[in-house]
Scaffold this active site. Structure first.
Site, mmCIF file in Angstrom:
data_model
loop_
_atom_site.group_PDB
_atom_site.id
_atom_site.type_symbol
_atom_site.label_atom_id
_atom_site.label_comp_id
_atom_site.label_asym_id
_atom_site.label_seq_id
_atom_site.Cartn_x
_atom_site.Cartn_y
_atom_site.Cartn_z
ATOM 1 N N ASP A 485 0.869 -1.180 0.000
ATOM 2 C CA ASP A 485 0.000 0.000 0.000
ATOM 3 C C ASP A 485 0.909 1.234 0.000
ATOM 4 O O ASP A 485 2.131 1.114 0.146
ATOM 5 C CB ASP A 485 -0.863 -0.061 1.276
ATOM 6 N N ASP A 560 -8.990 3.775 -1.606
ATOM 7 C CA ASP A 560 -9.834 4.054 -0.442
ATOM 8 C C ASP A 560 -11.188 4.637 -0.859
ATOM 9 O O ASP A 560 -11.419 5.835 -0.766
ATOM 10 C CB ASP A 560 -9.100 4.992 0.507
#
Lengths: 886, 536
Positions: A485, A560
């Site tokens: 990430d 996200d």
């Protein structure tokens, strides 16, 4: 908001190009044509190179003839040096040059003044370059004044024309909010326009939370490609997101083409569409004045112009062409295609165990449980929190006993801490990215102050890969996989939450390599997973940032998102766009990352996610828990059913990924890819195809009582996979829905293999039998494939250990025949059942085995739905066999 | 493929240890044996169809209810029965048959998967019996303790009940007393008030007389002052020397104006002056006094200067952290300004109003003895009344507290009463957790820092059949971007009353495990002793 200095280029208006080709500098070798271009305003010369590439592609490269120092050319993205084909000049006069592009009557016409390129086939112009005169190339220059121009600029307002080369504010230093970009090389941006006559639909250039069909950007910002960690991104916005693939696909009923702009710097793409007449064309080229046209303009902040023009002509050809340049989707282990359970964070070992048991208690299958950043000791990746995860191997063994797996996060920011082995080694090996003054670049991220390893350095990547060895990464085991990430890279206190552009990767500025950073992180991590198993096991690595070529290293997700219906809807065009440019292994956080989904939204998201390539539920740490059984028994049952449908179809997903790996064809496809002549499909983004045989129209509206699905294909038929009902193609069909409905249709003419015995993980289903769903087309025939291997190693590639069979039904005979006679693999799986849609009742069904034995099969026929079920053929899935209906 | 044994010989151990062989298809529980008869065709248990018996457990699903494949994974909805001799029998979903994972301790679920399972039933049985025994002991002792708790609670409750009754009786008396004293007080206050008024009136009259005297004296004095030639008359010219008396305020007192003041007369004697005096007395300046001072303007109130250099949050520092959102940044500064304003207001010095002095007002003379006596009597009545009223309030509070305690749901037999007004702590590596049952749950960092409220008493929230197994504490300190903190306390039977663990399974939702004898159930009659119940 225009925040980029690159956008100065936008001020440049279409008109006569200042560039002129110097035909007397022409050099032609067998496969390379080069000549010089001159900017008549400033006399700076550029070098144009043209190549004809194998597979109907043309490469156009433009660089400065004599740059002050080398300009960045993107490495490691192309698979290898593309294979070139012979070029020849077929005609030439004082102002033009006609180059044959090989067969099919394709030629490239180079006009000298103003400089432009037209690619034509017969009398049809396929694509023109610099036809609007927007070629721009800011040459490297020495700085004239070091003091008076230290004025910060507001961006985007300064560029009036390229005619004056005087220094301007912003050329040598820029500020964005409080951040200063020192720009030691001054302005270096590049731009080029492409005109696509006859084209109304263009796609691709992900990642944007926007429609599948790209919008006209006149009067708005261009689409931006600059990998950024965007907090709570907005929908229907051309803003940059986490990843960038600079590939645009054009499609019309005539032809599908692609433009691959190989540049890793900040890039902007303007799209404008109109129906005005195509501009000046050489005499023998005719274009209807009614023709629609799309103009595309690319702008990048640095580097060179290096464009691959993929000429199709069919969608599948463009995918093949692009795959030949950047490679195909990595073939994931089967379990990675199953269901993933994630949350920021599963708190401790006990929590992991409880959730694992929860799945068994509620009889819901899952393959992977995920650990986010809280699992590590103070966000020091490659370590475990000693109080929450004191015995990681015990935990991993517990999962292994259930034939399940785990993913732990490893981000590229490294805590600056002299007690942290990883940091000390990177520092002592001098592997960190440097700031403009030569010190280690430091920024804020999860662990606080962090360094950023220079993943562009191959030595650094080798070292990084070695850290995944079982003896290096303490507590890791073979059923642990990795998630990268924050690899845009995310720098909390950097400009736009990323790295300063004047940071240094060796001799190159971060400006040059920015969009490549994430690709390298995933590549090094995937290499590490391969190496730890000594090359035996296929890796699985999920990444948030990506670039062209990232498909070779694993899966991506859309970052996200939020628990909102709009985010559920947009997940479809976002993943379709990625699939078009090579990245098939795509998914969105099921349920939505931010905020708390209603039970209805969660159920609908599971139903949609079960039919998207990467199927993972994920949630923000501040949201209430949402494991599938926390929303009451009815919703638990609905979610269980959605996940089970996924597991039953895993053989089909696996075969499609094998196909994507072999051929570059996307797994999740817009309808127009399979129905390129059907204009009605060109803008559809609320339904899609999995492979070519399943059409999915997920329910993405709150309180929906029905959906209208478009079933394409004149003369074709489709079967509802749940009710077996038959529908004609070429119609919009209203389908009433309840909470349990997931509208999915199988194409008449296809055979899909399923494993209907759903177990608690995909590994548990390894040896289970197959059921064949034969959906007869209007001609009474059908075809399909079956692919089987060990589901997790490279043996399929290295030792040809796999089963690949063609299943075909015609003239009342269903047969299985070997598609890869030189392969060998034995499977315990057998054929359990055959369900035939759209047939008639036979009087007998006879199975002929490979050894010549014949046996009668029992069958049942449902005359209302015309469904024939053959009971228990029992033949091995790898064997040759034939079933004859009489 | 389907080389499965249709029938399985099960060795079944019963308590006497005599092996009994019962033949039935794999995965069928003894209770359903009669439906699976080898000699007959098999009818699906839902009656949907009948198939030849050799299709039972032939690894193909023929029955919609899955009943033809109790021993294979062929049916999606089937279930498999394992006998687990030595432990306890169970059903597992048939999808777990031959999936490579050992589910049944007798290994019967993995007969064809290659999984190496060991029969662990004996060991599990032994362990379970140990645990059960231990639990039984705990339950037994805990249950005894619970009986004591119930006794104590009953006693306590009765005590409290009777105390409340007593107190309510006392309160009644107190009420009466307060009322009586109120009457006494009011009776004493009436004469007090009248006497005080009389005294005040006399004092006002006296003050008026004094003022009149003073004015007269001043008039005489003025007459003498004005009468410069001491001829017993004040003339126009004598008056003109006092320019301040100028009625039109043009600076000069003309002859006509002076004459006007004097009622048209050229001169006035002392008696006539009495009519002139009221017209001039307000303006008149005595020659003996200092000339009236020039009024100086009051000190300027200085505005506090905002010191721009020492702004608490210089703009630069902020913008370095704020990267994404311009609007947010602006908001931030607006907030700053608000903070600044508050500071200014607070820093502003209070402006004092000059106190007026009444020099001529003399102090009131003390009350005479009679009045004072009335006042003293009234004060005493007031004090007595207030004291009684306070006592009544305290009594009310006490009654309310006890009634509140009595109103709590302390369980069907009040067995949880003993937890009231107690607190129990658990120290973890980072925090000290504190549970005060029926009050609140809190968390405090071990090494300094303020306490966080994890919820105040909400309700019993266990399952319908026994709500007393869970306590819910709600509305604790709010979480950033999240809900208010809350805690669920899970109660289990134990001899001691302790918090055994805490966790935060979901953000800001805490789970606390708590043992107490109060939830111990009456033990099943493992050791039937006729005395047990007698003792209780």
């Amino acid at each position: 908001c225009d925040m980029s200095e690159v956008l100065r280029q936008r001020e440049l208006k279409p008109g006569q190009s200042p560039y002129r080709a110097l035909l007397d500098t022409l050099e032609l070798s067998n496969s390379r044509l080069s000549l010089q271009l001159i900017n008549d305003n400033n006399k700076v010369r550029l070098l144009l190179e043209l190549y004809r590439l194998q597979g109907n592609m043309t490469r156009v490269k433009i660089n400065e003839l004599k740059p002050l120092k080398p300009r960045y050319e993107v490495p490691d993205v192309l698979l290898s040096h593309p294979i070139t084909e012979a070029l020849s000049v077929v005609a030439q006069d004082e102002n033009s040059l006609v180059v044959s592009l090989g067969g099919k009557d394709q030629r490239l016409i180079l006009s000298a003044q103003p400089f432009r390129l037209d690619i034509v086939e017969g009398s049809q112009v396929l694509m023109s370059l610099n036809s609007r005169g927007l070629l721009a190339f800011e040459h490297l220059r020495t700085r004239k004044d070091t003091i008076s121009h230290k004025i910060s600029s507001t961006v985007g307002s300064m560029w009036d024309s390229l005619k004056k080369d005087d220094d301007k504010p912003g050329m040598w230093e820029e500020t964005f909010k409080s951040h200063t970009d020192s720009k030691p090389n001054g302005p270096t941006s590049i731009s080029l326009d492409f005109s696509l006559p006859g084209v109304e639909h263009v796609y691709g250039i992900p990642e944007h939370a926007d429609t599948l069909k790209l919008k006209n950007t006149d009067g708005s910002d261009p689409y931006r490609l600059y990998n950024l960690d965007v907090f709570q991104y907005e929908l229907h916005n051309p803003m940059a997101l986490y990843g960038a693939v600079p590939v645009l696909i054009s499609h019309s009923t005539d032809r599908t083409m692609g433009i691959f702009w190989l540049n890793a710097a900040e890039t902007w793409v303007d799209i404008s569409s109109n129906t005005t007449m195509f501009g000046k064309i050489l005499d023998f080229v005719q274009v209807s004045s009614e023709a629609p046209q799309t103009d595309v303009r690319w702008m990048s902040e640095s580097g060179i112009i290096d464009v691959f023009i993929m000429l199709g002509p069919k969608p599948a050809d463009v995918f093949t062409q692009y795959a030949s340049l950047t490679g195909t989707q990595s073939f994931p282990p089967l379990s990675a295609l199953a269901y993933h359970q994630c949350r920021w964070n599963y708190n401790d070992q006990e929590d992991v165990k409880t959730v694992d048991q929860g799945f068994d208690e509620h009889d819901i299958p899952y393959d992977f449980i995920w650990l986010d950043i809280e699992h590590a000791d103070g966000k020091r990746y490659f370590t475990w929190d000693p109080s929450k995860f004191p015995q990681p191997k015990e935990m991993l063994q517990g999962l292994m006993d259930k034939r399940r797996k785990l993913v732990a996060i490893v981000d590229p920011h490294i805590k600056v801490d002299s007690g942290y082995k990883i940091h000390n080694e990177i520092r002592s090996k001098n592997f960190y990215v440097k700031n403009k003054d030569g010190g280690d670049y430091e920024g804020w991220c999860w662990p606080g102050n962090a360094g950023y390893p220079d993943f562009t350095n191959p030595e650094m990547r080798t070292w990084w890969a070695s850290q995944f060895a079982y003896d290096q990464y303490e507590g890791s085991m073979e059923n642990q996989y990795i998630w990268n990430d924050m690899n845009e890279p995310s720098v909390f206190n950097g400009p736009e939450v990323t790295m300063h552009k004047d940071a240094l990767h060796g001799v190159w500025e971060h400006r040059d390599v920015h969009n490549l950073y994430g690709l390298y992180v995933q590549k090094a991590t995937a290499d590490g997973l391969i190496q730890r198993s000594e090359g035996v096991q296929r890796p699985f690595v999920l990444t948030r940032a990506f670039f062209a070529g990232s498909q070779r290293y694993g899966a991506v997700w859309t970052g996200d998102n939020a628990a909102e219906w709009g985010h559920l809807k947009i997940s479809i065009p976002m993943c379709l766009s990625l699939g078009l440019v090579g990245i098939s292994f795509c998914g969105a956080d099921v349920g939505g990352f931010f905020k708390h989904p209603s039970a209805e939204l969660l159920v609908r998201w599971y139903q949609a996610g079960a039919y998207q390539p990467f199927f993972r539920a994920h949630a923000h740490i501040d949201t209430p828990r949402r494991e599938p059984w926390l929303f009451g028994p009815e919703n638990t049952a609905l979610i269980r059913e959605a996940i089970r449908q996924r597991y039953a179809l895993l053989p089909y997903w696996y075969q499609l990924f094998y196909n994507a790996h072999r051929t570059g064809q996307p797994v999740m496809r817009p309808l127009w890819v399979e129905y390129p002549d059907d204009f009605a499909t060109f803008s559809i983004e609320d339904e899609y195809l999995i492979g070519k045989d399943l059409l999915v129209h997920p329910v993405t509206d709150e309180g929906a009582t029905g959906v209208t699905a478009y079933l394409p294909g004149k003369g074709e038929v489709w079967y509802d996979v749940h009710t077996f009902q038959k529908h004609d193609g070429d119609q919009s069909l209203y389908i009433p829905v309840t909470m349990s409905s997931i509208p999915v249709f199988q194409r008449g003419g296809s055979i899909i293999c399923r494993k209907d015995r759903v177990r608690r993980s995909s590994s548990c289903m390894e040896n289970d039998p197959y059921t064949l769903y034969v959906a007869l087309g209007s001609q009474g025939s059908a075809e399909g494939e079956l692919y089987i291997d060990d589901f997790h190693t490279f043996s399929f590639e290295e030792a040809k250990q796999f089963v690949h069979r063609r299943l075909s039904f015609s003239a009342n005979t269903l047969s299985s025949r070997n598609l890869a006679p030189d392969s060998q693999f034995s499977t315990a799986s057998w054929i359990e059942k055959i369900v035939i849609f759209g047939g008639s009742q036979p009087s007998s069904a006879t199975l002929k085995s490979a050894d010549g034995t014949e046996s009668a099969l029992e069958f049942e026929f449902d005359s209302t739905l015309a469904v024939l079920t053959l009971r228990k053929p029992g033949v091995n899935a790898a064997a040759d066999w034939t079933i004859v209906l009489r | 493929m389907t080389c499965l044994h249709l029938l399985l010989t099960l060795v079944f151990a019963v308590s006497l240890g005599t092996p009994v062989e019962i033949q039935r298809p794999r995965g069928v529980p003894l209770t359903k044996k009669q439906f699976y008869e080898e000699s007959k065709p098999f009818t699906c248990l839902d009656g949907s169809r009948t198939i030849p018996f050799d299709r039972v457990n032939d690894d193909y699903c023929d029955c919609k209810d899955g009943s033809d494949e109790p021993g294979t994974a062929a049916c999606p909805n089937g279930s498999f029965h394992c006998t687990n001799a030595g432990y306890r029998p169970m059903f597992i979903p048939s999808s777990r048959i031959n999936d490579g994972i050992c589910d049944c301790c007798d290994t019967t679920d993995e007969y064809n998967s290659g999984a190496k399972c060991e029969n662990t039933c004996k060991e599990l049985g032994r362990k379970e019996r140990e645990v059960l025994q231990k639990m039984a002991e705990i339950t037994k002792e805990g249950f005894l303790l619970k009986q004591q708790l119930i006794e104590e609670a009953k006693k306590g409750q009765q005590e409290k009940q009777s105390k409340v009754t007593d107190m309510q009786e006392n309160k009644k008396q107190l009420d009466e007393k307060v009322e009586a004293l109120r009457t006494v007080k009011e009776t004493a206050e009436q004469p007090e008030k009248e006497a005080k008024e009389r005294h005040l009136k006399a004092w006002e009259e006296q003050k008026a007389a004094i003022r009149l005297e003073k004015d007269k004296a001043k008039m005489a004095e003025t007459f003498l002052e004005l009468d410069d030639n001491e001829d017993g008359f004040v003339s126009v010219s004598e008056l003109q020397s006092h320019a301040e008396l100028d009625p039109d305020a043009d600076g000069t007192l003309t002859e006509i104006e002076a004459q006007g003041l004097m009622g048209g007369a050229e001169q006035v004697d002392t008696s006539t002056f009495e009519s002139v005096w009221p017209k001039i007395k307000d303006k008149y300046h005595s020659e003996a006094e200092e000339p009236a001072p020039v009024e100086t303007p009051p000190d300027e109130v200085k505005e506090p200067v905002v010191d721009n250099d020492s702004e608490p949050y210089p703009e630069d520092d902020i913008s370095e952290e704020e990267d994404e959102d311009d609007e947010d940044e602006d908001d931030y500064h607006e907030d700053d300004d608000k903070v600044m304003c508050l500071c200014v207001v607070q820093a502003q010095p209070t402006i004092k109003t000059p106190e007026k002095t009444h020099e001529d007002e003399e102090a009131m003379p003390p009350y005479d003895a009679d009045t004072q006596a009335l006042i003293d009597a009234a004060q005493k009545a007031r004090d007595d009344f207030e004291e009684a009223e306070k006592a009544l309030r305290e009594m009310d509070d006490q009654i309310r507290n006890i009634e509140k305690e009595l109103s709590f749901d302390f369980g069907p037999d009040a067995e949880f009463t003993y937890l009231y007004s107690q607190c129990y702590e658990l120290t973890t590596s980072e925090y000290i957790y504190r549970l005060c049952p029926f009050n609140r749950v809190s968390q405090k960092p071990k090494y300094g820092g303020s306490e966080t409220n994890l919820g105040t008493w909400g309700s019993w929230s266990g399952p319908e059949n026994n709500k007393y197994l869970l306590m819910k504490y709600e509305q604790g300190t709010g979480c950033w971007q999240g809900p208010n903190r809350s805690t669920t306390v899970k109660l289990t039977c134990g001899k001691e009353t302790v918090v055994t663990s805490t966790s935060e399974p979901s953000r800001c939702e805490y789970l606390m495990e708590f043992t107490t004898p109060a939830v111990c159930q009456e033990p099943a009659n493992i050791d039937p002793s006729p005395h047990d119940h007698v003792e209780l």
